[in-house]
Design an enzyme around this catalytic site. Structure first.
Site, mmCIF file in Angstrom:
data_model
loop_
_atom_site.group_PDB
_atom_site.id
_atom_site.type_symbol
_atom_site.label_atom_id
_atom_site.label_comp_id
_atom_site.label_asym_id
_atom_site.label_seq_id
_atom_site.Cartn_x
_atom_site.Cartn_y
_atom_site.Cartn_z
ATOM 1 N N ASP A 161 0.496 -0.888 -0.372
ATOM 2 C CA ASP A 161 0.086 0.153 -0.152
ATOM 3 C C ASP A 161 1.108 1.092 -0.022
ATOM 4 O O ASP A 161 0.480 2.255 -0.100
ATOM 5 C CB ASP A 161 -0.944 -0.315 1.087
ATOM 6 C CG ASP A 161 0.018 0.185 2.774
ATOM 7 O OD1 ASP A 161 0.447 0.545 3.232
ATOM 8 O OD2 ASP A 161 0.103 -1.419 2.796
ATOM 9 N N GLU A 209 8.247 -5.008 -3.680
ATOM 10 C CA GLU A 209 6.898 -5.746 -3.320
ATOM 11 C C GLU A 209 6.395 -6.504 -4.492
ATOM 12 O O GLU A 209 6.845 -6.441 -5.400
ATOM 13 C CB GLU A 209 5.611 -4.618 -3.484
ATOM 14 C CG GLU A 209 4.074 -5.487 -4.317
ATOM 15 C CD GLU A 209 3.786 -5.841 -2.966
ATOM 16 O OE1 GLU A 209 3.741 -5.194 -1.230
ATOM 17 O OE2 GLU A 209 2.745 -7.114 -2.806
ATOM 18 N N ASP A 265 10.349 -10.693 -6.180
ATOM 19 C CA ASP A 265 10.321 -11.462 -4.404
ATOM 20 C C ASP A 265 11.732 -11.046 -3.730
ATOM 21 O O ASP A 265 12.737 -10.988 -4.119
ATOM 22 C CB ASP A 265 10.073 -12.932 -4.706
ATOM 23 C CG ASP A 265 10.452 -13.881 -3.693
ATOM 24 O OD1 ASP A 265 10.200 -13.102 -2.443
ATOM 25 O OD2 ASP A 265 10.748 -15.273 -3.332
ATOM 26 N N ASP A 314 7.649 -5.912 5.617
ATOM 27 C CA ASP A 314 5.904 -5.530 5.957
ATOM 28 C C ASP A 314 5.166 -6.112 5.073
ATOM 29 O O ASP A 314 5.027 -5.920 4.434
ATOM 30 C CB ASP A 314 5.557 -3.358 5.465
ATOM 31 C CG ASP A 314 4.099 -3.405 5.540
ATOM 32 O OD1 ASP A 314 3.215 -3.561 5.945
ATOM 33 O OD2 ASP A 314 3.844 -2.059 4.983
HETATM 34 N N1 SAM Z 1 0.856 -4.187 7.356
HETATM 35 C C1 SAM Z 1 -0.031 -5.544 6.647
HETATM 36 C C2 SAM Z 1 0.085 -6.861 7.750
HETATM 37 O O1 SAM Z 1 0.273 -6.441 8.207
HETATM 38 O O2 SAM Z 1 -1.157 -6.818 7.565
HETATM 39 C C3 SAM Z 1 1.211 -5.588 5.593
HETATM 40 C C4 SAM Z 1 0.498 -4.550 4.410
HETATM 41 S S1 SAM Z 1 1.988 -5.025 3.004
HETATM 42 C C5 SAM Z 1 0.189 -4.813 1.543
HETATM 43 C C6 SAM Z 1 1.952 -6.604 2.830
HETATM 44 C C7 SAM Z 1 2.422 -7.017 0.897
HETATM 45 O O3 SAM Z 1 3.493 -8.433 1.542
HETATM 46 C C8 SAM Z 1 2.011 -7.274 -0.279
HETATM 47 O O4 SAM Z 1 0.966 -6.162 -0.300
HETATM 48 C C9 SAM Z 1 1.881 -9.152 -0.274
HETATM 49 O O5 SAM Z 1 1.675 -8.724 -1.667
HETATM 50 C C10 SAM Z 1 3.213 -8.983 -0.240
HETATM 51 N N2 SAM Z 1 4.417 -9.685 0.039
HETATM 52 C C11 SAM Z 1 4.334 -11.522 0.333
HETATM 53 N N3 SAM Z 1 4.653 -11.836 0.112
HETATM 54 C C12 SAM Z 1 6.319 -10.765 0.022
HETATM 55 C C13 SAM Z 1 6.911 -11.437 -1.257
HETATM 56 N N4 SAM Z 1 7.495 -12.956 -0.802
HETATM 57 N N5 SAM Z 1 7.982 -10.403 -1.586
HETATM 58 C C14 SAM Z 1 8.195 -9.038 -1.593
HETATM 59 N N6 SAM Z 1 6.729 -8.633 -0.752
HETATM 60 C C15 SAM Z 1 5.742 -9.525 -0.377
#
Ligand code: SAM
Length: 298
Positions: free
Chosen positions: A88, A108, A140, A158
């Protein structure tokens, strides 16, 4: 998960936390996860991924302020910051409020989340997207820390919970990769879920952190939409103990930074490390277990 008027968080078996959607903005299956974005009268814009609340415009300030300002003000002179996940982009905006920062790289995995961050979460991230110090890369986070040779002063994970694409971000291999990306004096902060409900996930992650870093701790925050009690944020560093900085030093740095906050304060910064006893005990035993597995190579 939804009848398009009510969306439910289904993270905890036997429990559903439901939100009424005044307006559904997106509901789709991306290549990585199920995504739902809707408006709710109490929490504003709400983003769910795989049936788990990620962010709401009403209470995001709590999570983002505490994830950003605690390590950045404890570090004192952070310049380069890596964010893993954080789709976000509200966290990036909070980090960029520090004038010492010269670069924020965010990795992300999901382009759909990154795209809707731009179109639907401007009120929490527009300043980040307008800032030349900010770079958003799709990929990733685990692969990035494995393959990159760049170094950062602070790394912020995050992430989603340890399910789906986020699972890899809680492993010992990933934490070892992050350790290799930190400058001397570097600090890692991680999203470690709700200890009361995610007991196993909490223990596993902190055992992995304990096996990897010299200083491992957690601090707690209270976010209305993260159901089940305190949310734990992990602190890991080889060089910086979480309570090594005084309230006076934090007050001076905070005043010099000139940042307006609604949740973070230097006094609360240190207080947040005094976790309730059940969390402290779970942390101590997990880190101890990790220590036995040994500091060093995963
Ligand atoms: N504040 C939040 C919570 O704790 O619920 C987290 C919010 S943020 C939207 C989490 C993000 O991590 C998501 O957009 C997701 O696509 C991303 N994500 C998940 N696995 C990932 C990875 N292996 N590498 C990079 N981003 C990743």
């Amino acid at each position: 998960m939804a009848d398009e008027r009510w969306f439910s968080e289904t993270l905890t078996p036997g429990v559903r936390l439901s939100f009424e959607a005044r307006r559904v903005l997106r509901h789709e299956r991306t290549d990585n996860q199920e995504l739902a974005l809707f408006e709710n009268d109490v929490f504003g814009r709400v983003l769910l991924l795989d049936g788990v609340v990620q962010v709401t415009t009403a209470d995001e300030f709590i999570y983002h302020e505490m994830m950003a300002h605690v390590p950045l003000l404890a570090h004192g002179e952070p310049r380069d910051v890596l964010i893993i996940g954080g789709g976000d982009c509200g966290l990036a905006e909070e980090v960029l409020k520090h004038s010492s920062i010269r670069r924020v790289l965010q990795v992300e995995i999901d382009p759909s989340v990154a795209e809707l961050a731009r179109t639907h979460f401007g009120e929490i991230n527009a300043a980040a997207f307008a800032d030349p110090r900010f770079e958003l890369r799709i990929g990733d986070g685990a692969a990035f820390v494995r393959e990159s040779d760049e170094r950062f002063d602070v790394v912020l994970v995050d992430s989603t919970d340890p399910i789906g694409p986020g699972a890899v971000l809680f492993t010992r291999e990933f934490y070892a990769g992050v350790r290799g990306r930190l400058n001397p004096g570097g600090i890692l902060v991680t999203q470690n879920g709700i200890p009361f409900l995610q007991t196993r996930e909490f223990a596993d992650a902190f055992a992995n952190l304990g096996a990897t870093f010299r200083h491992v701790a957690c601090y707690v925050i209270s976010v209305p939409t993260y159901f089940g009690g305190h949310l734990a944020l992990g602190w890991s560093s080889d060089d910086v103990a979480p309570l090594a900085v005084s309230t006076e030093a934090l007050e001076t740095r905070f005043a010099a930074a000139g940042i307006q906050t609604r949740y973070y304060s230097p006094r609360h910064h240190l207080a947040a490390f005094a976790a309730p006893r059940y969390i402290e005990q779970a942390l101590e035993s997990a880190v101890e277990q990790g220590r036995k597995a040994g500091l060093g190579d995963p």
